[in-house]
Design a protein around this motif. Structure first.
Motif, PDB file in Angstrom:
ATOM      1  N   GLY A 162       0.763  -1.231   0.000  1.00  0.00           N
ATOM      2  CA  GLY A 162       0.000   0.000   0.000  1.00  0.00           C
ATOM      3  C   GLY A 162       0.797   1.285   0.000  1.00  0.00           C
ATOM      4  O   GLY A 162       2.029   1.299  -0.046  1.00  0.00           O
ATOM      5  N   ILE A 163       0.061   2.381   0.076  1.00  0.00           N
ATOM      6  CA  ILE A 163       0.648   3.708  -0.084  1.00  0.00           C
ATOM      7  C   ILE A 163       1.646   4.040   1.022  1.00  0.00           C
ATOM      8  O   ILE A 163       2.592   4.786   0.815  1.00  0.00           O
ATOM      9  CB  ILE A 163      -0.469   4.763  -0.171  1.00  0.00           C
ATOM     10  N   PRO A 189      13.043  11.636   1.394  1.00  0.00           N
ATOM     11  CA  PRO A 189      11.693  11.749   1.960  1.00  0.00           C
ATOM     12  C   PRO A 189      10.595  11.762   0.899  1.00  0.00           C
ATOM     13  O   PRO A 189       9.491  11.276   1.142  1.00  0.00           O
ATOM     14  CB  PRO A 189      11.751  13.077   2.723  1.00  0.00           C
ATOM     15  N   GLU A 190      10.876  12.325  -0.269  1.00  0.00           N
ATOM     16  CA  GLU A 190       9.885  12.347  -1.348  1.00  0.00           C
ATOM     17  C   GLU A 190       9.528  10.936  -1.811  1.00  0.00           C
ATOM     18  O   GLU A 190       8.382  10.658  -2.150  1.00  0.00           O
ATOM     19  CB  GLU A 190      10.406  13.143  -2.548  1.00  0.00           C
ATOM     20  N   TYR A 191      10.525  10.058  -1.832  1.00  0.00           N
ATOM     21  CA  TYR A 191      10.298   8.694  -2.292  1.00  0.00           C
ATOM     22  C   TYR A 191       9.598   7.850  -1.227  1.00  0.00           C
ATOM     23  O   TYR A 191       8.834   6.942  -1.553  1.00  0.00           O
ATOM     24  CB  TYR A 191      11.620   8.034  -2.673  1.00  0.00           C
ATOM     25  N   ILE A 192       9.864   8.157   0.032  1.00  0.00           N
ATOM     26  CA  ILE A 192       9.335   7.341   1.123  1.00  0.00           C
ATOM     27  C   ILE A 192       7.928   7.775   1.528  1.00  0.00           C
ATOM     28  O   ILE A 192       7.033   6.944   1.716  1.00  0.00           O
ATOM     29  CB  ILE A 192      10.273   7.406   2.342  1.00  0.00           C
ATOM     30  N   ASP A 193       7.717   9.092   1.647  1.00  0.00           N
ATOM     31  CA  ASP A 193       6.471   9.608   2.212  1.00  0.00           C
ATOM     32  C   ASP A 193       5.442   9.905   1.129  1.00  0.00           C
ATOM     33  O   ASP A 193       5.770  10.547   0.124  1.00  0.00           O
ATOM     34  CB  ASP A 193       6.744  10.883   3.006  1.00  0.00           C
ATOM     35  N   PRO A 194       4.191   9.486   1.331  1.00  0.00           N
ATOM     36  CA  PRO A 194       3.118   9.879   0.408  1.00  0.00           C
ATOM     37  C   PRO A 194       2.912  11.388   0.455  1.00  0.00           C
ATOM     38  O   PRO A 194       3.274  12.061   1.421  1.00  0.00           O
ATOM     39  CB  PRO A 194       1.897   9.133   0.944  1.00  0.00           C
ATOM     40  N   SER A 195       2.305  11.925  -0.590  1.00  0.00           N
ATOM     41  CA  SER A 195       2.096  13.362  -0.702  1.00  0.00           C
ATOM     42  C   SER A 195       0.602  13.667  -0.781  1.00  0.00           C
ATOM     43  O   SER A 195      -0.133  13.031  -1.555  1.00  0.00           O
ATOM     44  CB  SER A 195       2.803  13.898  -1.954  1.00  0.00           C
ATOM     45  N   PHE A 196       0.149  14.639   0.001  1.00  0.00           N
ATOM     46  CA  PHE A 196      -1.249  15.060  -0.024  1.00  0.00           C
ATOM     47  C   PHE A 196      -1.506  15.888  -1.283  1.00  0.00           C
ATOM     48  O   PHE A 196      -0.752  16.806  -1.608  1.00  0.00           O
ATOM     49  CB  PHE A 196      -1.567  15.876   1.224  1.00  0.00           C
ATOM     50  N   ALA A 299      -8.621  11.878   2.621  1.00  0.00           N
ATOM     51  CA  ALA A 299      -7.610  12.831   2.163  1.00  0.00           C
ATOM     52  C   ALA A 299      -6.769  12.128   1.104  1.00  0.00           C
ATOM     53  O   ALA A 299      -6.025  11.190   1.412  1.00  0.00           O
ATOM     54  CB  ALA A 299      -6.741  13.297   3.331  1.00  0.00           C
ATOM     55  N   LEU A 300      -6.903  12.553  -0.129  1.00  0.00           N
ATOM     56  CA  LEU A 300      -6.272  11.845  -1.244  1.00  0.00           C
ATOM     57  C   LEU A 300      -4.766  12.084  -1.267  1.00  0.00           C
ATOM     58  O   LEU A 300      -4.307  13.217  -1.467  1.00  0.00           O
ATOM     59  CB  LEU A 300      -6.901  12.284  -2.564  1.00  0.00           C
ATOM     60  N   HIS A 301      -4.029  11.022  -1.051  1.00  0.00           N
ATOM     61  CA  HIS A 301      -2.574  11.057  -1.125  1.00  0.00           C
ATOM     62  C   HIS A 301      -2.105  10.220  -2.320  1.00  0.00           C
ATOM     63  O   HIS A 301      -2.810   9.311  -2.774  1.00  0.00           O
ATOM     64  CB  HIS A 301      -1.944  10.484   0.153  1.00  0.00           C
ATOM     65  N   VAL A 302      -0.921  10.525  -2.802  1.00  0.00           N
ATOM     66  CA  VAL A 302      -0.307   9.750  -3.876  1.00  0.00           C
ATOM     67  C   VAL A 302       1.139   9.467  -3.502  1.00  0.00           C
ATOM     68  O   VAL A 302       1.699  10.101  -2.598  1.00  0.00           O
ATOM     69  CB  VAL A 302      -0.358  10.494  -5.236  1.00  0.00           C
ATOM     70  N   VAL A 303       1.735   8.518  -4.193  1.00  0.00           N
ATOM     71  CA  VAL A 303       3.170   8.277  -4.059  1.00  0.00           C
ATOM     72  C   VAL A 303       3.873   9.115  -5.117  1.00  0.00           C
ATOM     73  O   VAL A 303       3.521   9.074  -6.301  1.00  0.00           O
ATOM     74  CB  VAL A 303       3.503   6.780  -4.256  1.00  0.00           C
ATOM     75  N   ASN A 304       4.834   9.904  -4.680  1.00  0.00           N
ATOM     76  CA  ASN A 304       5.594  10.702  -5.636  1.00  0.00           C
ATOM     77  C   ASN A 304       6.373   9.791  -6.582  1.00  0.00           C
ATOM     78  O   ASN A 304       6.669   8.645  -6.254  1.00  0.00           O
ATOM     79  CB  ASN A 304       6.576  11.621  -4.891  1.00  0.00           C
ATOM     80  N   ILE A 316       8.706  -3.529  -5.276  1.00  0.00           N
ATOM     81  CA  ILE A 316       7.409  -3.009  -4.847  1.00  0.00           C
ATOM     82  C   ILE A 316       6.493  -2.937  -6.060  1.00  0.00           C
ATOM     83  O   ILE A 316       6.949  -2.808  -7.202  1.00  0.00           O
ATOM     84  CB  ILE A 316       7.532  -1.621  -4.184  1.00  0.00           C
ATOM     85  N   LEU A 317       5.188  -3.045  -5.804  1.00  0.00           N
ATOM     86  CA  LEU A 317       4.228  -2.969  -6.906  1.00  0.00           C
ATOM     87  C   LEU A 317       2.947  -2.290  -6.431  1.00  0.00           C
ATOM     88  O   LEU A 317       2.727  -2.076  -5.244  1.00  0.00           O
ATOM     89  CB  LEU A 317       3.933  -4.356  -7.486  1.00  0.00           C
ATOM     90  N   GLY A 318       2.080  -1.969  -7.372  1.00  0.00           N
ATOM     91  CA  GLY A 318       0.788  -1.374  -7.054  1.00  0.00           C
ATOM     92  C   GLY A 318       0.930  -0.058  -6.321  1.00  0.00           C
ATOM     93  O   GLY A 318       1.816   0.747  -6.614  1.00  0.00           O
ATOM     94  N   ASP A 319       0.056   0.177  -5.333  1.00  0.00           N
ATOM     95  CA  ASP A 319       0.071   1.439  -4.605  1.00  0.00           C
ATOM     96  C   ASP A 319       1.380   1.674  -3.876  1.00  0.00           C
ATOM     97  O   ASP A 319       1.759   2.827  -3.635  1.00  0.00           O
ATOM     98  CB  ASP A 319      -1.082   1.489  -3.596  1.00  0.00           C
ATOM     99  N   ALA A 320       2.079   0.638  -3.487  1.00  0.00           N
ATOM    100  CA  ALA A 320       3.374   0.822  -2.834  1.00  0.00           C
ATOM    101  C   ALA A 320       4.360   1.499  -3.766  1.00  0.00           C
ATOM    102  O   ALA A 320       5.284   2.184  -3.321  1.00  0.00           O
ATOM    103  CB  ALA A 320       3.933  -0.532  -2.385  1.00  0.00           C
TER     104      ALA A 320
END
Length: 444
Positions: A162-163, A189-196, A299-304, A316-320
């Motif tokens: 997951g995300i 941090p951009e790669y690890i943390d999801p972004s709002f 709250a819609l977040h995405v993976v950068n 990793i695959l999918g949302d991860a």
């Protein structure tokens, strides 16, 4: 079937993780351990879109008949969304987006149940096993550590978790520690943390009978609707064989995008809050929203965008890997494509312990560029729906509204064209060619 002599661990029992286990088991006897954090294989969310690219994979795996039993299919094979400008008095018919590449909808729970039923006997499911981190063993394998204090070993780990993927976090920390040239460590941090994204998403299910009792001829009971306005839009479509309607409302504040979000990502809200969010929308939308039961706000977040999705024997695959905005209805489909290509590679007789990193690199090189592109285009498409994409109609000038909406229609049609292109079946053909030449390509 000949079985490569390694063991696969999958972190996460969502759609991507289940599809990966199913694919590996369909083509090999490779032993699989699937670790799920919850007490059962479960899911969140309701509707899921099944487009041609996904159906091709289901047909390849012999799952198309199972899909047909639970999917909601329109009578018109070239069906699509009815687009309306809904934040003007009385609403304005925009256009009807026809799809020549199929499409159906189903409840996410039905998809999960189907995949779980088809898990191979070579797959052992471990419940209440939340992965916290992993370490590399001296023999090249991996040691997995779980929140309950237990641990396990494996030859390869796939994070389908997951995300907020712990696998993604440890993988990039490990890469950074080794000062790999594959990534810019300052951007870790951009790669690890999801972004709002700045978008709040309201989700709910509407019993179709409830809507019909209030508005017998309401199009939401049978059609896919896209009700657009400045900075917000509502999507609805039937699921569960037409007995329910999946309703998703988006409200975007670009000023908050990228800022850390305080509080819970998902929370239950009142029907009154949902109605207030779309109080300026036309009566057709108001009637539908009045029928919503127990809405929730996400709250819609995405993976950068990540530069890599594998490292040594970890992937990793999918949302991860590429959790994306849902404006193509493609998140689950892209996870399924990831899982199919990676699963075929891991199941292949040419894949062994010694060339596992090369097989994972092939998966990365085949899948990551495309899934990243889909994620980027999904975000832009959402901006088009809400008249917010720079350089295009911004929704405020109504004097040329018909001309401007016609232009946006062309942009939307172009952005959806990829759904009719070749998918993971063709990608697998290319992946197999690369696997056969892996010793040359990756200098094993």
């Amino acid at each position: 079937m000949s079985a490569p002599k390694f063991r696969v661990a999958i972190s996460g029992g969502g759609i991507g993780g289940l599809m990966l286990a199913l694919t590996i088991g369909r083509y090999s006897d490779v032993p699989i351990d699937l670790y799920e954090a919850q007490s059962e294989i479960t899911t969140v969310g309701a509707g899921i879109s099944i487009w041609r690219r996904t159906m091709e994979i289901m047909q390849e795996l012999g799952l198309d008949e199972d899909i047909a039993k639970v999917a909601t299919r329109p009578a018109n094979p070239t069906h699509g969304f009815h687009f309306r400008r809904s934040d003007v008095p009385g609403g304005l018919e925009w256009f009807y987006q026809t799809f020549s590449y199929g499409g159906s909808s189903m409840h996410r729970r039905d998809m999960m149940d189907m995949l779980e039923r088809h898990l191979p006997t070579t797959c052992k499911v471990h419940l209440l096993k939340r992965l916290t981190h992993y370490t590399r063993a001296e023999n090249g394998g991996l040691e997995l550590y779980f929140s309950d204090g237990t641990k396990a070993t494996t030859d390869i780990l796939v994070g389908a978790d997951g995300i907020r993927s712990p696998t993604r976090k440890v993988m990039f920390e490990d890469i950074a520690e080794k000062m790999s040239s594959d990534i810019d460590t300052k951007r870790l941090p951009e790669y690890i943390d999801p972004s709002f994204t700045g978008c709040m998403v309201y989700r709910c299910l509407v019993p179709a009978e409830k809507l019909k009792n209030i508005a017998p001829n309401h199009p939401a009971a049978t059609e896919m609707l896209m009700s657009c306005g400045k900075g917000k839009h509502v999507v609805s479509y039937p699921v569960s064989r037409g007995t329910q309607i999946n309703v998703v409302g988006f409200v975007t504040d670009p000023q908050t995008a990228g800022n850390p979000l305080e509080g819970h990502w998902v929370t239950d809200v009142s029907e009154e809050e949902l109605m207030r969010a779309f109080k300026n929308f036309e009566p057709q939308v108001q009637v539908l929203l009045q029928c919503c039961e127990k809405p929730s706000r996400w709250a819609l977040h995405v993976v950068n965008q990540v530069p890599v999705c594998t490292s040594a024997r970890v992937a990793i695959l999918g949302d991860a890997c590429h959790a994306m905005a849902p404006h193509f209805g493609a998140g689950a489909g892209q996870a399924i494509e990831d899982a199919f290509v990676l699963g075929r590679l891991l199941a292949h007789e040419l894949t062994t312990v010694s060339n596992l990193p090369a097989a994972l690199r092939i998966y990365q090189d085949i899948r990551l560029p495309f899934s990243t592109w889909v994620a980027e285009e999904a975000s832009r498409t959402g901006e088009v729906y809400e008249f917010s994409l720079p350089g295009l109609y911004e929704g405020s000038d109504v004097s040329q509204i018909q001309t401007e909406l016609k232009r946006l229609q062309q942009v939307i049609d172009e952005k959806w064209e990829w759904q009719g292109q070749e998918g993971a079946i063709a990608e697998w053909d290319e992946a197999e060619k690369r696997l056969k030449n892996a010793g040359v390509i990756y200098k094993l």
